[in-house]
Scaffold this active site. Structure first.
Site, short mmCIF file in Angstrom:
data_model
loop_
_atom_site.label_atom_id
_atom_site.label_comp_id
_atom_site.label_asym_id
_atom_site.label_seq_id
_atom_site.Cartn_x
_atom_site.Cartn_y
_atom_site.Cartn_z
N PRO A 138 0.83 -1.21 0.00
CA PRO A 138 0.00 0.00 0.00
C PRO A 138 0.86 1.26 0.00
O PRO A 138 1.86 1.35 0.71
CB PRO A 138 -0.80 -0.12 1.30
CG PRO A 138 -0.84 -1.59 1.58
CD PRO A 138 0.48 -2.12 1.10
N GLU A 139 0.47 2.21 -0.84
CA GLU A 139 1.18 3.48 -0.92
C GLU A 139 0.36 4.55 -0.19
O GLU A 139 -0.64 4.24 0.45
CB GLU A 139 1.43 3.83 -2.39
CG GLU A 139 2.26 2.77 -3.11
CD GLU A 139 2.53 3.08 -4.57
OE1 GLU A 139 2.50 4.26 -4.96
OE2 GLU A 139 2.77 2.14 -5.35
N ARG A 165 20.74 15.03 -8.08
CA ARG A 165 20.59 13.58 -8.20
C ARG A 165 20.93 13.11 -9.61
O ARG A 165 20.31 13.54 -10.58
CB ARG A 165 19.14 13.18 -7.87
CG ARG A 165 18.76 13.45 -6.43
CD ARG A 165 19.40 12.42 -5.52
NE ARG A 165 19.15 12.72 -4.12
CZ ARG A 165 19.05 11.80 -3.18
NH1 ARG A 165 19.16 10.52 -3.50
NH2 ARG A 165 18.86 12.15 -1.92
N ARG A 173 1.09 -12.14 5.08
CA ARG A 173 2.52 -12.27 4.79
C ARG A 173 3.41 -11.84 5.95
O ARG A 173 4.63 -12.05 5.92
CB ARG A 173 2.88 -11.47 3.53
CG ARG A 173 2.10 -11.92 2.30
CD ARG A 173 2.60 -11.19 1.08
NE ARG A 173 1.72 -11.40 -0.06
CZ ARG A 173 1.94 -10.89 -1.27
NH1 ARG A 173 3.00 -10.16 -1.48
NH2 ARG A 173 1.09 -11.12 -2.25
N HIS A 232 -4.90 -15.15 10.24
CA HIS A 232 -3.88 -14.12 10.20
C HIS A 232 -4.29 -12.84 10.92
O HIS A 232 -3.77 -11.76 10.63
CB HIS A 232 -3.50 -13.82 8.75
CG HIS A 232 -2.98 -15.02 8.01
ND1 HIS A 232 -1.78 -15.62 8.35
CD2 HIS A 232 -3.49 -15.74 6.98
CE1 HIS A 232 -1.57 -16.66 7.54
NE2 HIS A 232 -2.59 -16.75 6.71
#
Length: 283
Positions: free
Chosen positions: A2-3, A162, A119, A100
């Protein structure tokens, strides 16, 4: 994983349920997830009132009246699920415990918040609220992309130093917090910038345009409830829908949606991650 939009969507779903409520019982069902849980986590949470539920980058932050903040990271497959509380026109009864369900918080308003993570790449920690900004997970983060400190002047100056590909630079959480693979691909397509271009070699005017585009993409994704890929769900169990608006992500071989462009979406691998882009309209 998830962002920012997915985590913000979860925060908005949890906020009316937990803010102002007290944790009547904390049931911790394992020693840890990605890392061990803090000592006496159940005792430190039980009886605490949630003063505020915030977000920093991809972390949920629950400020407690005990002077501590609960830091939550969803990891690859973590979900915060609500039951026993009326959400809109629906009432979700408490389900039977699932395999879970690793952390269960019973609130004094009758709601239950369950952290489910198949997970086990998620994480939780407790730290003094006054020292939150010095926490090892928080102190390394750059500005929030939807905040005032993230602007064209800042991004231009940072990217000018950068020499890495622009996609790698935007994924650097020390430059901008919360962006992940999906939304960087979408941002670069809207900006017409090739993901392999060196950040410092992009013209300053083009670099500056990334700020409003990043804000637009994230805001649209939040309003759509995020993107439901693999395990992600909102706090009420609903799906996110921004994936139906993807211009490039996951669309390898399909036509580019840019008006007048006859190119097709390509996929390359950068730093072990799939990058989707249009070679014709991204330069």
């Amino acid at each position: 994983m998830p962002e920012l939009p997915e985590v913000e969507t979860v925060r908005r779903g949890l906020s009316p349920v937990v803010e102002g409520a007290r944790i009547a019982r904390a049931d911790i069902r394992r020693d840890g997830l990605r890392w061990p849980f803090p000592e006496r986590m159940a005792d430190r949470l039980t009886g605490a009132r949630v003063l505020r539920l915030g977000r920093r980058s991809k972390y949920l932050l629950a400020d407690l009246d005990t002077g501590e903040t609960l830091i939550i990271h969803l990891g690859m497959s973590g979900r915060m699920l609500i039951s026993g509380h009326r959400l809109g026109a629906f009432h979700h009864d408490h389900p039977a415990p699932a395999k879970h369900d690793h952390v269960v918080l019973d609130m004094d308003n009758g709601a239950r918040v369950t952290f489910n993570d198949p997970r086990r790449f998620g994480a939780m920690d407790l730290c003094p609220t006054a020292a939150l900004h010095d926490h090892k997970l928080i102190r390394v983060l750059g500005p929030e992309p939807l905040g005032n400190s993230f602007n064209g002047t800042y991004l231009n100056a940072t990217l000018s130093r950068r020499n890495s590909p622009i996609k790698a630079a935007l994924l650097d959480q020390g430059i901008v917090a919360g962006l992940g693979n999906i939304y960087v691909c979408e941002v670069l397509h809207r900006a017409g910038i090739h993901p392999a271009r060196k950040a410092a070699r992009i013209a300053p005017a083009r670099r500056a345009t990334l700020v409003p585009i990043i804000r637009d993409v994230l805001s649209e994704a939040i309003e759509s409830g995020g993107s439901s890929l693999r395990d992600y769900r909102q706090a009420d169990g609903d799906l996110g829908y921004f994936q139906h608006s993807f211009r490039v992500y996951g669309r390898e071989g399909e036509p580019c949606v840019t008006q007048g462009c006859t190119g097709k979406i390509r996929r390359i691998t950068q730093s072990g991650r799939s990058t989707f882009y249009c070679a014709q309209c991204q330069r």
